[in-house]
Motif scaffolding. Structure first.
Motif, mmCIF file in Angstrom:
data_model
loop_
_atom_site.group_PDB
_atom_site.id
_atom_site.type_symbol
_atom_site.label_atom_id
_atom_site.label_comp_id
_atom_site.label_asym_id
_atom_site.label_seq_id
_atom_site.Cartn_x
_atom_site.Cartn_y
_atom_site.Cartn_z
ATOM 1 N N PRO A 14 6.003 0.603 -1.368
ATOM 2 C CA PRO A 14 6.102 1.951 -1.948
ATOM 3 C C PRO A 14 7.462 2.161 -2.596
ATOM 4 O O PRO A 14 8.450 1.531 -2.199
ATOM 5 C CB PRO A 14 5.919 2.874 -0.738
ATOM 6 C CG PRO A 14 6.317 2.044 0.445
ATOM 7 C CD PRO A 14 5.938 0.639 0.095
ATOM 8 N N PRO A 15 7.547 3.018 -3.604
ATOM 9 C CA PRO A 15 8.840 3.258 -4.260
ATOM 10 C C PRO A 15 9.842 3.893 -3.305
ATOM 11 O O PRO A 15 9.469 4.607 -2.379
ATOM 12 C CB PRO A 15 8.482 4.211 -5.406
ATOM 13 C CG PRO A 15 7.191 4.835 -5.005
ATOM 14 C CD PRO A 15 6.467 3.819 -4.178
ATOM 15 N N LEU A 414 3.424 9.518 -8.744
ATOM 16 C CA LEU A 414 3.875 8.944 -7.481
ATOM 17 C C LEU A 414 4.428 9.996 -6.524
ATOM 18 O O LEU A 414 4.612 9.716 -5.338
ATOM 19 C CB LEU A 414 4.953 7.875 -7.732
ATOM 20 C CG LEU A 414 4.504 6.647 -8.518
ATOM 21 C CD1 LEU A 414 5.683 5.700 -8.739
ATOM 22 C CD2 LEU A 414 3.385 5.913 -7.770
ATOM 23 N N ARG A 415 4.716 11.194 -7.041
ATOM 24 C CA ARG A 415 5.323 12.224 -6.195
ATOM 25 C C ARG A 415 4.750 13.597 -6.521
ATOM 26 O O ARG A 415 4.293 13.831 -7.644
ATOM 27 C CB ARG A 415 6.847 12.234 -6.359
ATOM 28 C CG ARG A 415 7.503 10.973 -5.838
ATOM 29 C CD ARG A 415 8.983 10.900 -6.171
ATOM 30 N NE ARG A 415 9.559 9.675 -5.666
ATOM 31 C CZ ARG A 415 9.569 8.510 -6.342
ATOM 32 N NH1 ARG A 415 9.032 8.458 -7.549
ATOM 33 N NH2 ARG A 415 10.096 7.440 -5.813
ATOM 34 N N PHE A 428 7.462 15.148 -2.023
ATOM 35 C CA PHE A 428 6.786 14.156 -1.186
ATOM 36 C C PHE A 428 6.357 12.968 -2.037
ATOM 37 O O PHE A 428 5.917 13.140 -3.180
ATOM 38 C CB PHE A 428 5.535 14.756 -0.529
ATOM 39 C CG PHE A 428 5.802 15.930 0.361
ATOM 40 C CD1 PHE A 428 6.198 15.742 1.671
ATOM 41 C CD2 PHE A 428 5.640 17.222 -0.107
ATOM 42 C CE1 PHE A 428 6.434 16.829 2.502
ATOM 43 C CE2 PHE A 428 5.874 18.319 0.713
ATOM 44 C CZ PHE A 428 6.277 18.119 2.021
ATOM 45 N N GLY A 429 6.440 11.783 -1.455
ATOM 46 C CA GLY A 429 5.885 10.592 -2.098
ATOM 47 C C GLY A 429 4.422 10.473 -1.742
ATOM 48 O O GLY A 429 4.049 10.605 -0.575
ATOM 49 N N CYS A 430 3.566 10.230 -2.745
ATOM 50 C CA CYS A 430 2.129 10.126 -2.454
ATOM 51 C C CYS A 430 1.573 8.746 -2.747
ATOM 52 O O CYS A 430 0.364 8.547 -2.755
ATOM 53 C CB CYS A 430 1.350 11.204 -3.215
ATOM 54 S SG CYS A 430 1.636 11.253 -4.982
ATOM 55 N N SER A 434 4.120 5.358 1.333
ATOM 56 C CA SER A 434 5.375 6.074 1.096
ATOM 57 C C SER A 434 5.694 7.000 2.264
ATOM 58 O O SER A 434 4.816 7.649 2.827
ATOM 59 C CB SER A 434 5.283 6.896 -0.188
ATOM 60 O OG SER A 434 6.435 7.691 -0.355
ATOM 61 N N THR A 435 6.975 7.055 2.648
ATOM 62 C CA THR A 435 7.426 7.962 3.711
ATOM 63 C C THR A 435 8.368 9.021 3.158
ATOM 64 O O THR A 435 9.067 9.687 3.909
ATOM 65 C CB THR A 435 8.162 7.167 4.806
ATOM 66 O OG1 THR A 435 9.290 6.513 4.218
ATOM 67 C CG2 THR A 435 7.240 6.147 5.451
ATOM 68 N N GLU A 436 8.382 9.175 1.839
ATOM 69 C CA GLU A 436 9.311 10.113 1.211
ATOM 70 C C GLU A 436 8.918 11.556 1.511
ATOM 71 O O GLU A 436 7.783 11.965 1.287
ATOM 72 C CB GLU A 436 9.336 9.873 -0.303
ATOM 73 C CG GLU A 436 10.350 10.720 -1.033
ATOM 74 C CD GLU A 436 10.450 10.340 -2.513
ATOM 75 O OE1 GLU A 436 11.201 11.010 -3.228
ATOM 76 O OE2 GLU A 436 9.771 9.383 -2.930
#
Length: 515
Positions: A14-15, A414-415, A428-430, A434-436
């Motif tokens: 994930p990014p 991506l977010r 949030f990262g989707c 991703s754990t953003e």
């Protein structure tokens, strides 16, 4: 080929979470400065290319900003990219112009005051260097054209007796070089000449020539906003959404019970395509809260309801789309129903992803990401206000539970982002894995409220949630241990269509961030 020559590509992870930085602020308040109600921003929208940004406020004004970092010493940005020139700049905007879009009105038939507040702004296709946009208040939609025009001036009308005049003859000696006093309408207070009427006179010896004023176009330009069309008298209830069609010719407007389809060129006629009004209003169980056209399919649109459902409809099926093509809703967990269940389930905003594959929805507690090919439930859920669950009674008492927060997706999908209280917003990262989950504050120091991401976040694609710190139930404390303020809320924000840049509104201030 030998096994040694084979290269096995490692699966891409994930990014990485973005590092957000402050970029700009417009209309920053000084400490203790009181905010005027009419200056509070009520709508934000980037255009399709991301070169312009529009905001609307409660005073009915639309303010336009234009991007300034796309050119460098006369060389276009895309040319620099082609030359592999390193570009370290982030999107920067400057004030372009503003105009009064709506004025307060009064509906005499219903004894109803219609406020001038701008509910939504949508950009239309540009043409011949002019910008076009739609803006709406509760009842009336307007189509605006903003264009640079050269300033026209009227040249001086001094008659020089030493030079020939327009017909080739020489002005007679009766014309004096000395300036004479003139009245406001161009007449002369000197009444020594013979007058044929009240406004006309002949000097002795007659007129040698007639000198007409000449309009000269100067090289100076100014921006002119002109209202091209007004789309009115089509909604009995307050307009909550407008959305452009990808065909460039039509758009929709939605109120609590109906969705109308308009042609941009025709302002006196619209077609009702969705009507959820029951025969008996006592049977009304849900209302329309938001509507948006699919970004590429001109025949598809989605609308959300106060019951937490999203309906996808196809305009090719019938003239009045009473039946939906797909219904997206999450089944209620058994035993979880309470007095507040329907209120917090109401969807305040929906947005299509750029490719049209996903729909992002925002209800009071969460953000949900839906795949339009999968109607069994959301593919991801992001907890935004879970820490407020013990406070729902207080939120109901002060009407905060009815606040309508907007949401947005990044151009690459991506977010996702949405606003919260205390002028905070969440990113949030989707992407899978991703754990953003970043919390930012609308201030010059956006990371001030940020906490470290835990090393072992309990997240999965099916239920992507923020890690909520235990003890969040403490009165007046949010998930990060910060005190929250229900009077300062970040309702409106927009993500730049091509870059990681977010514009958000905190009262009358417009903050911009980049990563």
């Amino acid at each position: 080929m030998n096994r040694d020559d084979e290269v096995v590509a490692a699966p891409a992870g994930p990014p990485q979470p973005l590092d957000w930085k402050f970029s700009q602020v417009f209309g920053e308040r000084t400490a203790g400065e009181e905010v005027q109600e009419v200056d509070i921003i009520s709508a934000i929208e980037f255009d399709k290319a991301g070169d312009h940004l529009a905001t609307g406020d409660r005073g009915g004004r639309v303010v336009l900003f234009e991007r300034t970092d796309t050119k460098d010493n006369g060389v276009a940005r895309r040319d620099l990219e082609r030359m592999d020139y390193p570009i370290s700049r982030h999107p920067e905007f400057r004030y372009k112009t503003e105009f009064q879009s709506h004025e307060p009105e009064f509906d005499y038939l219903k004894s109803l005051e219609i406020e001038e507040k701008i509910n939504k702004i949508r950009w239309c296709q540009t043409a011949n260097g002019a910008l076009f946009l739609l803006s709406t208040n509760d009842k009336t939609i307007k189509f605006w054209k903003v264009q640079e025009k050269k300033i026209k001036k009227i040249s001086d009308m001094n008659l020089d007796p030493s030079k020939s005049v327009g017909n080739g003859s020489i002005a007679s000696s009766s014309t004096s070089n000395s300036p004479k006093p003139c009245l406001a309408n161009g007449g002369s207070p000197d009444r020594s000449h013979n007058y044929l009427g009240n406004d006309f006179s002949f000097p002795p010896g007659g007129l040698s020539s007639l000198c007409l004023p000449v309009v000269v176009t100067s090289q100076e330009t100014n921006l002119v906003a002109r209202c091209r069309r007004v789309y009115a008298h089509a909604h009995d209830y307050h307009i909550n959404s407008i959305s452009n069609n990808s065909d460039g010719e039509t758009f929709i407007s939605a109120d609590d019970l109906r969705i109308n389809l308009w042609n941009l060129e025709i302002s006196n006629q619209s077609f009702n395509i969705v009507d959820v009004k029951p025969v008996n209003m006592e049977d009304l169980t849900e209302v329309i809260t938001s509507a948006e056209f699919h970004p590429t399919h001109c025949n598809m649109l989605a609308y959300s309801s106060s019951k937490g459902s999203i309906r996808l409809i196809d305009l090719r099926q019938s003239a009045l789309c009473d039946s939906h093509t797909k219904l997206f809703e999450e089944p209620e967990a058994p035993g979880s129903r309470s007095f507040f269940t329907e209120i917090i389930a109401s969807i305040s905003d929906i947005k299509f992803a750029k490719d049209g594959r996903y729909i992002l929805s925002r209800d009071y507690m969460t953000l949900k990401l839906w795949d339009i090919n999968m109607d069994s439930g959301p593919v991801a859920t992001f907890q935004v206000h879970e820490y407020l669950r013990p406070k729902l009674c207080d939120l109901y008492e002060n009407d905060s539970i009815f606040d309508k927060f907007e949401c947005c997706l990044s151009g690459d999908g991506l977010r996702v982002a949405t606003g919260s209280y205390s002028n905070l917003f969440r990113v949030f990262g989707c992407a899978p894995g991703s754990t953003e989950a970043t919390t930012l504050e609308a201030s010059k120091n956006p990371m001030r409220r940020q906490v470290q991401t835990p090393s072992r976040p309990s997240r999965s694609l099916s239920s992507i949630t923020r890690v909520v710190r235990r003890g969040a139930e403490t009165p007046g404390v949010d998930a990060n241990g910060n005190s929250f303020d229900f009077t300062t809320k970040l309702l409106h924000l927009a993500w730049h269509p091509t870059e990681n840049s977010i514009a958000c509104a905190a009262a009358n201030s417009l903050y911009m961030y980049y990563a």
